[in-house]
Design an enzyme around this catalytic site. Structure first.
Site, mmCIF file in Angstrom:
data_model
loop_
_atom_site.group_PDB
_atom_site.id
_atom_site.type_symbol
_atom_site.label_atom_id
_atom_site.label_comp_id
_atom_site.label_asym_id
_atom_site.label_seq_id
_atom_site.Cartn_x
_atom_site.Cartn_y
_atom_site.Cartn_z
ATOM 1 N N HIS A 24 20.267 36.738 69.586
ATOM 2 C CA HIS A 24 19.352 36.750 68.446
ATOM 3 C C HIS A 24 20.051 37.345 67.223
ATOM 4 C CE1 HIS A 24 15.237 36.575 66.813
ATOM 5 N NE2 HIS A 24 15.522 37.705 66.188
ATOM 6 N N ASP A 79 19.555 38.402 63.366
ATOM 7 C CA ASP A 79 18.599 38.711 62.303
ATOM 8 C C ASP A 79 19.271 38.591 60.937
ATOM 9 O OD1 ASP A 79 16.129 39.442 63.679
ATOM 10 O OD2 ASP A 79 17.314 41.059 64.537
ATOM 11 N N HIS A 89 17.095 34.221 63.205
ATOM 12 C CA HIS A 89 15.782 34.579 62.662
ATOM 13 C C HIS A 89 15.958 34.894 61.188
ATOM 14 C CE1 HIS A 89 12.263 37.711 62.690
ATOM 15 N NE2 HIS A 89 11.997 36.660 61.932
ATOM 16 N N MET A 118 18.704 38.988 57.022
ATOM 17 C CA MET A 118 17.804 39.626 56.052
ATOM 18 C C MET A 118 18.447 39.623 54.668
ATOM 19 S SD MET A 118 16.593 42.949 58.252
ATOM 20 C CE MET A 118 16.359 42.865 60.023
ATOM 21 N N SER A 121 19.229 41.265 70.463
ATOM 22 C CA SER A 121 19.358 41.224 69.003
ATOM 23 C C SER A 121 20.584 42.000 68.557
ATOM 24 C CB SER A 121 18.111 41.825 68.348
ATOM 25 O OG SER A 121 18.322 41.980 66.960
ATOM 26 N N MET A 130 14.795 36.138 57.932
ATOM 27 C CA MET A 130 13.831 36.955 57.189
ATOM 28 C C MET A 130 14.276 36.951 55.729
ATOM 29 S SD MET A 130 13.351 39.984 60.019
ATOM 30 C CE MET A 130 14.907 39.656 60.848
ATOM 31 N N MET A 148 5.759 38.351 65.471
ATOM 32 C CA MET A 148 6.409 39.637 65.235
ATOM 33 C C MET A 148 5.516 40.759 65.759
ATOM 34 S SD MET A 148 9.371 39.182 63.891
ATOM 35 C CE MET A 148 9.696 40.915 63.482
ATOM 36 N N ASP A 170 9.155 39.689 69.094
ATOM 37 C CA ASP A 170 10.294 40.416 68.534
ATOM 38 C C ASP A 170 9.793 41.708 67.913
ATOM 39 O OD1 ASP A 170 12.551 41.329 67.246
ATOM 40 O OD2 ASP A 170 12.767 39.604 65.912
#
Length: 227
Positions: A30, A32, A63, A34, A7, A65, A134, A172
């Site tokens: 990965h 993330d 991913h 957000m 990540s 979020m 998660m 994760d």
């Protein structure tokens, strides 16, 4: 058998191109995303994903979020993501969204926060290529692994095997050399690791070590032997 996805949330954001190259032996990178609405943190968006996709040969696992993934997720496929994960808690039409992601050429994945049960979504599983459980509350890296998620991982793997699906099961949050074997034994086969990789002296070696640990565990796990 096992896949390790470092990540970049734990990487140096000022050196993302170099940090991506440091783990080129990984299965996926990965990413993330957000938005400071769905989770209380803000990271990066479509332009950075576009740049990363040009900077590395490692496929990007995004991913999301974020709120309103129905609108934004397809743009991440267009930006170069090979896999896009949306949160079922935020999606208005998860089946339609998964089909759109697939139609654009990426793998479709759905994520569940720790308090979200898998059972209500059993009928959606054939629409997915991966399901993410998660193992921390989404929003921040470096959190401690939640052991109470292990039964949920097992139940999810049981549902996948029940329907005979070739569905990857990703975890994760808090994945490290001290937790990855428990996750693999419970049924996970894709592992997101942040600080366990980027906090290591040799990130590429950390990826290899984690994969070896997970592979050994999966090889003797009842769920894999019966699959």
């Amino acid at each position: 058998m096992a896949q390790i996805n470092p990540s970049i949330l734990s990487a140096d954001f000022a050196r993302l191109s170099e940090e991506a190259k440091a783990v080129e032996g990984a299965d996926w990178l990965h990413v993330d995303v957000m938005d400071n609405h769905f989770v209380p943190n803000l990271t990066l968006g479509v332009p950075v994903v576009e740049s990363l996709s040009r900077a590395t040969d490692t496929a990007l696992d995004c991913h999301l979020m974020i709120e309103n993934p129905d609108r934004w997720a397809p743009q991440y496929v267009e930006a170069g993501a090979g896999s896009v994960t949306f949160h079922v808690e935020a999606a208005a039409a998860p089946v339609r969204l998964a089909r759109e992601i697939r139609a654009k050429g990426a793998r479709a994945s759905m994520a569940l926060k720790p308090a979200t049960p898998i059972e209500p979504y059993e009928d959606l599983l054939p629409e997915l290529d991966m399901l993410l459980v998660m193992t921390v509350e989404p929003g921040f890296g470096g959190q401690a692994f939640l052991d109470i998620m292990l039964p949920k991982i097992r139940r999810t793997r049981e549902l996948i095997n029940k329907h005979g699906l070739e569905l990857w099961l990703q975890v994760d949050g808090g994945v490290s050399d001290s937790t990855i074997e428990r996750c693999a034994e419970a049924g996970a086969d894709v592992f997101v690791a942040g600080s366990a990789v980027y906090g290591a002296e040799d990130p590429a070696q950390a990826v290899r070590s984690l994969r070896e640990q997970a592979d050994r565990t999966i090889a003797s796990a009842p769920w894999a032997c019966n699959h």
